[in-house]
Design a protein around this motif. Sequence first.
Motif, PDB file in Angstrom:
ATOM      1  N   THR A 117       0.842  -1.202   0.000  1.00  0.00           N
ATOM      2  CA  THR A 117       0.000   0.000   0.000  1.00  0.00           C
ATOM      3  C   THR A 117       0.872   1.243   0.000  1.00  0.00           C
ATOM      4  N   VAL A 118       0.615   2.137  -0.947  1.00  0.00           N
ATOM      5  CA  VAL A 118       1.374   3.381  -1.061  1.00  0.00           C
ATOM      6  C   VAL A 118       0.383   4.546  -1.036  1.00  0.00           C
ATOM      7  N   VAL A 139      -1.878   5.473  -4.133  1.00  0.00           N
ATOM      8  CA  VAL A 139      -1.045   5.277  -5.322  1.00  0.00           C
ATOM      9  C   VAL A 139      -1.007   3.809  -5.721  1.00  0.00           C
ATOM     10  N   ALA A 140      -0.960   2.933  -4.735  1.00  0.00           N
ATOM     11  CA  ALA A 140      -0.906   1.494  -5.009  1.00  0.00           C
ATOM     12  C   ALA A 140      -1.531   0.755  -3.841  1.00  0.00           C
ATOM     13  N   GLY A 141      -2.029  -0.461  -4.126  1.00  0.00           N
ATOM     14  CA  GLY A 141      -2.629  -1.275  -3.086  1.00  0.00           C
ATOM     15  C   GLY A 141      -4.079  -0.914  -2.844  1.00  0.00           C
ATOM     16  N   GLY A 142      -4.551  -1.213  -1.646  1.00  0.00           N
ATOM     17  CA  GLY A 142      -5.920  -0.945  -1.287  1.00  0.00           C
ATOM     18  C   GLY A 142      -6.772  -2.190  -1.417  1.00  0.00           C
ATOM     19  N   PRO A 143      -8.023  -2.144  -0.980  1.00  0.00           N
ATOM     20  CA  PRO A 143      -8.654  -0.984  -0.354  1.00  0.00           C
ATOM     21  C   PRO A 143      -8.211  -0.810   1.106  1.00  0.00           C
ATOM     22  N   GLU A 227     -10.235   3.032  -2.006  1.00  0.00           N
ATOM     23  CA  GLU A 227     -10.507   1.684  -2.496  1.00  0.00           C
ATOM     24  C   GLU A 227      -9.611   1.266  -3.647  1.00  0.00           C
ATOM     25  N   ARG A 228      -9.262   2.230  -4.511  1.00  0.00           N
ATOM     26  CA  ARG A 228      -8.441   1.882  -5.676  1.00  0.00           C
ATOM     27  C   ARG A 228      -7.486   3.024  -5.955  1.00  0.00           C
ATOM     28  N   PRO A 229      -6.356   2.750  -6.625  1.00  0.00           N
ATOM     29  CA  PRO A 229      -5.384   3.808  -6.923  1.00  0.00           C
ATOM     30  C   PRO A 229      -6.051   4.998  -7.617  1.00  0.00           C
ATOM     31  N   GLY A 230      -5.701   6.181  -7.138  1.00  0.00           N
ATOM     32  CA  GLY A 230      -6.292   7.406  -7.644  1.00  0.00           C
ATOM     33  C   GLY A 230      -7.340   7.992  -6.728  1.00  0.00           C
ATOM     34  N   ASP A 231      -7.913   7.191  -5.821  1.00  0.00           N
ATOM     35  CA  ASP A 231      -8.889   7.705  -4.865  1.00  0.00           C
ATOM     36  C   ASP A 231      -8.214   8.666  -3.895  1.00  0.00           C
TER      37      ASP A 231
END
Length: 648
Positions: A117-118, A139-143, A227-231
Motif C-alpha cells: 500500500t502506497v 497510489v498502489a494497493g488498497g482498499p 478503495e483503488r489507486p487514484g482515490d
Amino acid sequence: MIDISFGPQVCGDVTTGGASREWLVTDGVGGYAMGTVSGLRTRRYHGLLVVAGDTPATRNVGLVSLDPAVLLPSGAQVRLGAHEWSSGEVDPRGFELLEHFALIDGVPRWRWRIGATVIEREVAMLPGRSCVAVVHRLVAGGPVQLDLAAVCTWRDAHGERRSDGPDLRVEPVGQGAVVEGAFRLAGPGWSPQGQWWLGVHHREEATRGLHPDEDLWYAGRFSGALERPGDTVSVLAWADQLDVEPMPATDVVAAARRRNRQVVAAAKPVDDTTATLALAADAFVVRTAAAPVEVVAGYPWFGAWSRDTMISYEGLFLCTGRADEGRELLRSYAATLSEGMLANTADTGRVEYNTVDATLWFLHAVSRHVTVTGDTDLGDELLPALHSVVGAHLAGTRYGIVVDPADALLTAGAPGAALTWMDARVYGVPVTPRIGKPVEVNALWVNGLAGLAELTELAGQDATELWRLHGRALASFRQRFPAPELGWLHDVVDAPAPAYPLGGAAHHDDDLLRPNQLLAWSLPYAPLEPDPQTLRRVADGLLTPLGPRSLSPDSPGFAGRHRGGPADRDGAYHQGTVWPWLTGPYADACRRAGIDVDDLFTGIDGHLREYGLGSVSETADGLAPHRGTGCPFQAWSVAETLRVRRIG
C-alpha cells in the motif's frame, strides 16, 4: 526548478535528516503552512494553517496537524503521524514508513509505503486566502480506510497554549467543525472527539532557549475509504469567510501549482536555480488588510521590516517581473515618512523609527526602480518625499542622525540605540552600537545623493545643490574611511573612544574587519572603485560558502556559533555569524573589480536543499560546517542571491 527530493534515509532520520529540513507554503496574505520533511513538528511555529492578522507579524496557529492512520484489510492499523513528547519519546513514528519526499512546483509531497500500500500526501494553500488543502491519494494497493486526526490550537504563533486554560470551542458545521470561531475544518466522515494531548515537545525551541512544550486539542477525526489507486481523502481548513466553503481540495492543489509555474515564468529565470529562487521570492510578497503590498522579512517569525524590504526590493520585485507591485509598495512607504525617516518595524507592537539606514535603502530602491523600469513618472511623484529625506538629515532628525556640516558625512548615535542593520541587543544594551559615522551608512548616503540628483534632473529640475553636497560627502568618504595600514576600510569613523562616554571629547576610528565596507564598492554610485587586492583581503577574513561573516575570526569578540538562548544568539548575531544577503554586495564589488564570481554561489546552491527547502536562511554559523540558523526562509537572503545570480 532544481530537484529537491529525498529518499527514506533522509526522511526517516529525525536527528540530522528529515527533521532538520523544513518546507513552507504561503497564502499570499501573510499566513503559511510549515513543517519538516519527516513530519515531526520541531517548532512552535509549525502547523498546517497559520493565520495572519491585520499584519504579517500578528499570526495565530490553528490547525496543527492531520495525523493519518491507515486501517488495512487485515484489520491492522498503521499510524503515519509523528510527535515528540516532553518525556523524550517520539510516537508515532510515521517517518519510518516514508519512502520519498519532494517539492514539485513548490508543493510538498510525501509518499508512505506500507508493504504493497502506497499513499501520497500533498499540501497547498489557496492563493490570496487563508486556506490550506491537504490531499491524500492512494497510489498502489488498497482498499484501505484512512483516518485523519485533526490536532488543533488557537494561540499566538510565538507562544503556547495549556490544558489548564479553557478547552477549545469546537462547533459542528456541515462536514466538519468551526474551531474557536476562528477557522473551519471540512472533510469526509467527521467524528468529534475533544481531548487534550499533553506535553508536545518542540526541540528547536529548546535549542533556542525558549519554552519547548505545549498542549494540543484533539478536535476530531475525518475518515474516508481509499478503495483503488487514484482515490483521494482530502481536508480543507480556512480562516476567512467561514460560511463559504472554498473550492475542492484537489483544485486548491492544482491552482497553487499552476500559479507557482506562472510566478517562475514571469521572472524569466536564466537557469533552474534562479527559477527556484524566483519561487522562493514569491513567498515574501503579500497583501494584507493594512497594506496593499508588503514584504515579510522572514518565516516563520518575522513580519515587515522596512530595512529588509528595501534591501530586498530589487531582487523581489524588479528581478521577478513584479515592477507594478513594487511601484505600489514604494508609493505606500513614501506616505509613511516621518521626520525624514521610514519606520523600522511594527513587529514589536508599536511603530518604531529607530534605524539610520532603512531610509537610505529606500532612496536606493526608488533609484533602482526608475533606472531598471524607466518609470520616470514614479520618480517625479516621489521627488518631494525624497527631497524631504535629505532636508531632514541635513537639519537633524531622531537619535542624533544628522549630516556633519564639517565633512557632509552622516553621523548617528544615541545612548542605548543600535541604528544600523547590526542592531542586536542583549538585555537592552546594543552589542554593536556603531555610534559615529558607519561606513555602509555613508556609502548609502553618497549613493542616495547621486541617485536623487539624477532623478531630479530627469524631472527637469535643478540638482546643483544635491551634486555639490554629494561632491563634499564623496571627497570626505575617500579621505576618511580607507585605512592603508590595515588593507581595508574603517568600519566606523569618529566613534566615541572606549574611555569616553557618548558625547566625550575623544574619538577613534574602528578598524575591525567587518563586511559593511562592501557597500563602499558595490552600490551603483559607490564612493570607491574596488581594488582586487583589498577585496581579497576582505574575503580572506570574512568569506564562507554561505556568504560573508559579520566579523573576522581573529577579531576580539568573535562568536563562531549562532546558538543558545536569546542572549547568546543576540550576542553572536553580528559578531561572526554569516549573513547570506551580503553575498550580493560582495559579488557586485568583485564584478566591478574584474574578479570572477562564477564559483561564488556553489555553497548557497547546495544550501537550497539543506535547511529551508528551496530558500536561503537568515544566517549561518561563522565556523564550519556553517549550519543554517535564524529564519530558514529569509527575504533579503533570497532576494540578493537571486539578483546577483541573474546578472551572471
